[in-house]
Design a protein around this motif. Sequence first.
Motif, mmCIF file in Angstrom:
data_model
loop_
_atom_site.group_PDB
_atom_site.id
_atom_site.type_symbol
_atom_site.label_atom_id
_atom_site.label_comp_id
_atom_site.label_asym_id
_atom_site.label_seq_id
_atom_site.Cartn_x
_atom_site.Cartn_y
_atom_site.Cartn_z
ATOM 1 N N LEU A 184 0.865 -1.183 0.000
ATOM 2 C CA LEU A 184 0.000 0.000 0.000
ATOM 3 C C LEU A 184 0.896 1.226 0.000
ATOM 4 O O LEU A 184 1.990 1.206 0.562
ATOM 5 N N SER A 185 0.409 2.296 -0.613
ATOM 6 C CA SER A 185 1.169 3.543 -0.512
ATOM 7 C C SER A 185 1.111 4.022 0.939
ATOM 8 O O SER A 185 0.274 3.569 1.727
ATOM 9 N N ALA A 186 1.973 4.957 1.275
ATOM 10 C CA ALA A 186 1.988 5.500 2.633
ATOM 11 C C ALA A 186 0.649 6.135 2.970
ATOM 12 O O ALA A 186 0.126 5.964 4.078
ATOM 13 N N GLU A 187 0.070 6.840 2.007
ATOM 14 C CA GLU A 187 -1.221 7.498 2.233
ATOM 15 C C GLU A 187 -2.328 6.477 2.454
ATOM 16 O O GLU A 187 -3.168 6.642 3.343
ATOM 17 N N GLU A 188 -2.330 5.409 1.640
ATOM 18 C CA GLU A 188 -3.347 4.362 1.783
ATOM 19 C C GLU A 188 -3.195 3.642 3.121
ATOM 20 O O GLU A 188 -4.185 3.365 3.802
ATOM 21 N N ALA A 189 -1.957 3.348 3.490
ATOM 22 C CA ALA A 189 -1.705 2.659 4.757
ATOM 23 C C ALA A 189 -2.159 3.516 5.938
ATOM 24 O O ALA A 189 -2.761 3.007 6.889
ATOM 25 N N ALA A 190 -1.885 4.821 5.885
ATOM 26 C CA ALA A 190 -2.294 5.726 6.964
ATOM 27 C C ALA A 190 -3.809 5.767 7.081
ATOM 28 O O ALA A 190 -4.361 5.701 8.186
ATOM 29 N N LYS A 191 -4.500 5.873 5.937
ATOM 30 C CA LYS A 191 -5.962 5.898 5.961
ATOM 31 C C LYS A 191 -6.526 4.603 6.527
ATOM 32 O O LYS A 191 -7.486 4.624 7.306
ATOM 33 N N CYS A 192 -5.937 3.475 6.147
ATOM 34 C CA CYS A 192 -6.404 2.184 6.666
ATOM 35 C C CYS A 192 -6.174 2.078 8.172
ATOM 36 O O CYS A 192 -7.029 1.593 8.912
ATOM 37 N N ALA A 193 -5.015 2.527 8.635
ATOM 38 C CA ALA A 193 -4.705 2.458 10.066
ATOM 39 C C ALA A 193 -5.709 3.275 10.872
ATOM 40 O O ALA A 193 -6.205 2.823 11.915
ATOM 41 N N VAL A 194 -6.036 4.465 10.404
ATOM 42 C CA VAL A 194 -7.006 5.316 11.095
ATOM 43 C C VAL A 194 -8.397 4.696 11.032
ATOM 44 O O VAL A 194 -9.145 4.711 12.014
ATOM 45 N N TYR A 195 -8.740 4.116 9.886
ATOM 46 C CA TYR A 195 -10.039 3.454 9.732
ATOM 47 C C TYR A 195 -10.193 2.328 10.761
ATOM 48 O O TYR A 195 -11.220 2.229 11.435
ATOM 49 N N TYR A 196 -9.167 1.481 10.879
ATOM 50 C CA TYR A 196 -9.235 0.388 11.842
ATOM 51 C C TYR A 196 -9.238 0.899 13.278
ATOM 52 O O TYR A 196 -9.917 0.341 14.143
ATOM 53 N N ALA A 197 -8.496 1.949 13.552
ATOM 54 C CA ALA A 197 -8.500 2.543 14.892
ATOM 55 C C ALA A 197 -9.895 3.055 15.234
ATOM 56 O O ALA A 197 -10.408 2.803 16.333
ATOM 57 N N ASP A 198 -10.531 3.731 14.286
ATOM 58 C CA ASP A 198 -11.885 4.250 14.515
ATOM 59 C C ASP A 198 -12.885 3.120 14.729
ATOM 60 O O ASP A 198 -13.769 3.218 15.590
ATOM 61 N N ALA A 199 -12.745 2.045 13.961
ATOM 62 C CA ALA A 199 -13.649 0.897 14.113
ATOM 63 C C ALA A 199 -13.488 0.258 15.487
ATOM 64 O O ALA A 199 -14.474 -0.087 16.148
ATOM 65 N N LEU A 200 -12.248 0.105 15.932
ATOM 66 C CA LEU A 200 -12.005 -0.490 17.246
ATOM 67 C C LEU A 200 -12.543 0.409 18.355
ATOM 68 O O LEU A 200 -13.203 -0.070 19.291
ATOM 69 N N ILE A 201 -12.324 1.695 18.246
ATOM 70 C CA ILE A 201 -12.824 2.624 19.262
ATOM 71 C C ILE A 201 -14.345 2.606 19.318
ATOM 72 O O ILE A 201 -14.939 2.634 20.401
ATOM 73 N N ALA A 202 -14.993 2.524 18.160
ATOM 74 C CA ALA A 202 -16.461 2.453 18.135
ATOM 75 C C ALA A 202 -16.951 1.235 18.898
ATOM 76 O O ALA A 202 -17.917 1.307 19.674
ATOM 77 N N GLU A 203 -16.283 0.105 18.721
ATOM 78 C CA GLU A 203 -16.663 -1.113 19.446
ATOM 79 C C GLU A 203 -16.391 -0.969 20.943
ATOM 80 O O GLU A 203 -17.186 -1.387 21.777
ATOM 81 N N LEU A 204 -15.256 -0.387 21.284
ATOM 82 C CA LEU A 204 -14.908 -0.200 22.700
ATOM 83 C C LEU A 204 -15.908 0.716 23.398
ATOM 84 O O LEU A 204 -16.263 0.500 24.561
ATOM 85 N N LYS A 205 -16.368 1.747 22.703
ATOM 86 C CA LYS A 205 -17.330 2.684 23.292
ATOM 87 C C LYS A 205 -18.692 2.051 23.525
ATOM 88 O O LYS A 205 -19.443 2.526 24.366
ATOM 89 N N LYS A 206 -18.993 0.986 22.790
ATOM 90 C CA LYS A 206 -20.267 0.300 22.982
ATOM 91 C C LYS A 206 -20.317 -0.373 24.351
ATOM 92 O O LYS A 206 -21.387 -0.644 24.871
ATOM 93 N N GLY A 207 -19.141 -0.627 24.912
ATOM 94 C CA GLY A 207 -19.106 -1.283 26.227
ATOM 95 C C GLY A 207 -19.260 -2.765 26.068
ATOM 96 O O GLY A 207 -18.516 -3.396 25.358
ATOM 97 N N GLY A 208 -20.268 -3.278 26.715
ATOM 98 C CA GLY A 208 -20.493 -4.716 26.611
ATOM 99 C C GLY A 208 -20.026 -5.442 27.855
ATOM 100 O O GLY A 208 -19.946 -4.871 28.934
ATOM 101 N N GLU A 209 -19.673 -6.676 27.642
ATOM 102 C CA GLU A 209 -19.280 -7.533 28.757
ATOM 103 C C GLU A 209 -17.958 -7.060 29.342
ATOM 104 O O GLU A 209 -17.015 -6.762 28.638
#
Length: 67
Positions: A41-66
């Motif tokens: 991946l280009s540096a720009e694509e890799a950066a966008k993907c890293a932020v995308y995955y970080a945002d997805a993980l944070i969204a799940e963490l904010k949901k709480g749960g068990e």
Amino acid sequence: RVDELEFIEENPEKDIDWKQRRYEIAKTVLPCFRDGSNVWLSAEEAAKCAVYYADALIAELKKGGEK
């Protein structure tokens, strides 16, 4: 002595610095977009993907749960 203790009311959602957590997660997953010395991946694509995955993980963490 109990009268010398300070009790702090915790609010986990308030205590977490999500901006800092987002940075740490993105920084951690960024190397996953490289395969040894092969960059697929280009540096720009890799950066966008890293932020995308970080945002997805944070969204799940904010949901709480068990806990």
